[in-house]
Scaffold this motif. Structure first.
Motif, PDB file in Angstrom:
ATOM      1  N   SER A   1      36.809  38.099  39.695  1.00 17.59           N
ATOM      2  CA  SER A   1      38.169  38.311  39.869  1.00 17.59           C
ATOM      3  C   SER A   1      38.868  39.521  40.854  1.00 17.59           C
ATOM      4  N   GLU A   2      38.117  40.315  40.923  1.00 15.09           N
ATOM      5  CA  GLU A   2      38.318  41.383  41.787  1.00 15.09           C
ATOM      6  C   GLU A   2      38.489  41.307  43.312  1.00 15.09           C
ATOM      7  N   VAL A   3      37.292  40.346  43.670  1.00 14.30           N
ATOM      8  CA  VAL A   3      37.015  40.059  44.967  1.00 14.30           C
ATOM      9  C   VAL A   3      38.186  39.677  45.764  1.00 14.30           C
ATOM     10  N   PRO A   4      38.849  38.522  45.386  1.00 14.42           N
ATOM     11  CA  PRO A   4      40.002  38.141  46.302  1.00 14.42           C
ATOM     12  C   PRO A   4      41.283  39.280  46.223  1.00 14.42           C
ATOM     13  N   VAL A   5      41.308  39.914  45.289  1.00 13.27           N
ATOM     14  CA  VAL A   5      42.227  40.872  45.164  1.00 13.27           C
ATOM     15  C   VAL A   5      41.853  42.013  46.447  1.00 13.27           C
ATOM     16  N   PHE A   6      40.490  42.598  46.418  1.00 16.56           N
ATOM     17  CA  PHE A   6      40.318  43.390  47.192  1.00 16.56           C
ATOM     18  C   PHE A   6      40.424  42.861  48.744  1.00 16.56           C
ATOM     19  N   TYR A   7      39.969  41.693  48.634  1.00 16.24           N
ATOM     20  CA  TYR A   7      39.938  40.995  50.152  1.00 16.24           C
ATOM     21  C   TYR A   7      41.289  40.664  50.792  1.00 16.24           C
ATOM     22  N   PHE A   8      42.096  40.304  49.933  1.00 20.06           N
ATOM     23  CA  PHE A   8      43.478  39.798  50.586  1.00 20.06           C
ATOM     24  C   PHE A   8      44.598  40.714  50.282  1.00 20.06           C
ATOM     25  N   LEU A   9      44.609  41.692  49.310  1.00 26.03           N
ATOM     26  CA  LEU A   9      45.843  42.474  48.877  1.00 26.03           C
ATOM     27  C   LEU A   9      46.013  43.771  49.573  1.00 26.03           C
TER      28      LEU A   9
END
Length: 382
Positions: free
Chosen positions: A248-256
Motif C-alpha cells: 500500500s506504500e508503493v503508490p503513495v511513494f510513487y505518485f504523491l
C-alpha cells in the motif's frame, strides 16, 4: 561495471535488504513467544534495541567516509549480523537475547542508509529524482518476504526462522560482491552541525509532533503480530498483513512525492494523525483477524504519507550542508526514540489490559496529537 548494471544490483540489494525486515518484523515476535518470552519482554527487546541506530548510523557513516568504502563496510556488517544472530536464535535467556538484539541492530541498521547513499551517488545529481524507483523495491521485497515466509514457517516451524534469515543475508553478501564501490563519501555529521540544527525551534517542534504520532505506530509494529495471534490468525495471515501494508506504500511513494509540496507540512501531519486515529479505532473494536489484515492497506495513507511529509519537511528546515544531520535526527526520533517508547509501553498495556484496549488507547493518543498539530498549525498560520 556499467551504470545500468550497477542500478540493477542496487535494486536487488534494496529488495533483499528490506526482505530481512519482512521476515524479522512480523515473525520474530512469534518466535520469541514460542521460546517462552512474555509480551513485556518481547516489547522491550524489539522496542529498546532500535535506539542504537541513533549511534550506529552516524558511526558507520564516519567509518565509510574515513576509509572511502561502502561495499567493504556492507560486507563486514552482513557477516557481523550472522555472527550476532546465533545468540538470538539459540538462547532462551532474556538478558542475552536483549543484549544480542541491541548488537544485531547496531550492525544491521546502518545497511539501509549505506545502500541509500550508494544509490544516490550512483545516480548522480541529474538523476537523483529517480531514487524513488529504487526505494520502491524495498517495499516490494518486504511484502513478498512477508507473504512467502508465512507458509514456509508454517511448514518448517517458527523455531527454524534462522534458516530463512541466513539465506537472505548470504544472498545479500553474494550480490554486494558485484557492486562497484564509490569512493566519494558524504560529509560526516559534525557536533557543530548537530548544534545548529538543534537550535532550530521550528524543526524541534516538528520532531516532537512526529514523535507523538509515531509512538502508537511503533506500538503497532511491535505488537500487531501478537494481536493477530490473539484473534486466531495463521502464519499466512500474519505474513499477508505485513505484505498488504508494504504494497500500500508503493503508490503513495510513487505518485504523491511532488503533490504534498503544495500543502503546509503541519496541515498534512494533522491529516495523517486523523487517518491514524481512524485506523487504530478500527483495530481496537474489530474482532476478526481477517478484517484487521484487510485494513492493513491503510498503511499507505498513514505511515506512507507520514514519511513523505516528515522527510520533505526535515529537508526544508535545515540548510543543504546539514541535511544529513536533519534526516538523522528525524530517523532517531521516529524509529529510535519512538520505537523504544512504543515497544515497551505497548507490551505493558497488552499484558495488563489486552490488545484491543491497547489499540483504543493508541487511537486516543493520535487523536490528542491531531488536536495539538492542528492547533499549532492554526497559531502559526495566524
Amino acid at each position: 561495471m556499467s551504470n545500468k548494471r550497477q542500478m540493477r544490483f542496487l535494486k536487488a540489494l534494496t529488495l533483499l535488504n528490506a526482505s530481512h525486515k519482512g521476515l524479522i518484523l512480523p515473525f520474530l515476535p512469534l518466535f520469541l513467544s514460542f521460546r517462552g518470552f512474555s509480551s513485556v519482554e518481547i516489547g522491550t527487546i524489539l522496542g529498546i534495541a532500535p535506539m542504537v541506530s541513533i549511534v550506529a548510523q552516524p558511526f558507520f557513516g564516519y567509518i565509510s567516509d574515513k576509509y572511502k568504502t561502502i561495499k567493504g563496510l556492507l560486507l563486514f556488517l552482513y557477516f557481523a549480523v550472522i555472527a550476532v544472530s546465533f545468540s538470538i536464535f539459540f538462547n532462551t535467556s532474556f538478558f542475552i537475547v536483549f543484549i544480542s538484539f541491541i548488537a544485531f541492530h547496531f550492525v544491521m541498521s546502518p545497511a539501509g542508509p549505506l545502500l541509500d547513499s550508494m544509490a544516490i551517488k550512483s545516480l548522480g545529481a541529474k538523476k537523483r529524482d529517480q531514487y524513488g524507483k529504487i526505494r520502491l523495491w524495498g517495499s516490494v521485497g518486504f511484502a513478498l518476504t512477508a507473504v512467502v515466509s508465512g507458509p514456509i514457517l508454517g511448514w518448517i516451524g517458527i523455531h527454524n526462522i534462522y534458516i530463512l534469515f541466513w539465506i537472505l543475508i548470504l544472498l545479500l553478501v553474494s550480490l554486494t560482491l558485484f557492486l562497484k564501490d564509490n569512493n566519494h563519501s558524504a560529509d560526516p555529521v559534525s557536533l557543530q552541525g548537530v548544534k545548529e540544527v538543534l537550535t532550530n525551534k521550528g524543526f524541534m517542534l516538528f520532531l516532537f509532533l512526529c514523535f507523538l504520532v509515531m509512538i502508537p505506530h511503533r506500538m503497532n509494529d511491535t505488537m500487531l503480530v501478537l494481536h493477530l495471534e490473539d484473534l486466531g490468525a495463521t502464519t499466512f495471515l500474519v505474513g499477508a498483513a505485513w505484505a498488504l501494508a508494504a504494497f500500500s506504500e508503493v503508490p503513495v511513494f510513487y505518485f504523491l512525492t511532488q503533490k504534498i509540496l503544495k500543502f503546509h507540512h503541519l496541515f498534512l501531519l494533522g491529516i495523517v494523525a486523523m487517518f491514524f486515529t481512524i485506523r487504530w479505532l478500527l483495530y481496537g473494536f474489530i474482532e476478526s483477524a481477517e478484517w484487521i489484515v484487510f485494513f492493513q492497506i491503510s498503511q499507505g495513507l498513514t505511515f506512507g504519507l507520514f514519511w513523505l511529509v516528515a522527510l520533505q519537511t526535515a529537508v526544508s528546515f535545515v540548510p543543504n550542508h546539514l541535511r544529513s544531520t536533519g534526516q538523522a535526527l528525524l530517523m532517531s526520533t521516529c524509529f529510535g526514540l519512538g520505537g523504544a517508547v512504543g515497544g515497551t509501553t505497548g507490551g505493558a498495556i497488552l499484558d495488563n489490559f489486552g490488545s484491543q484496549t491497547m489499540y483504543q488507547l493508541m487511537a486516543a493518543m493520535t487523536f490528542l496529537a491531531m488536536i495539538g498539530i492542528f492547533t499549532t498549525y492554526k497559531l502559526r498560520k495566524t
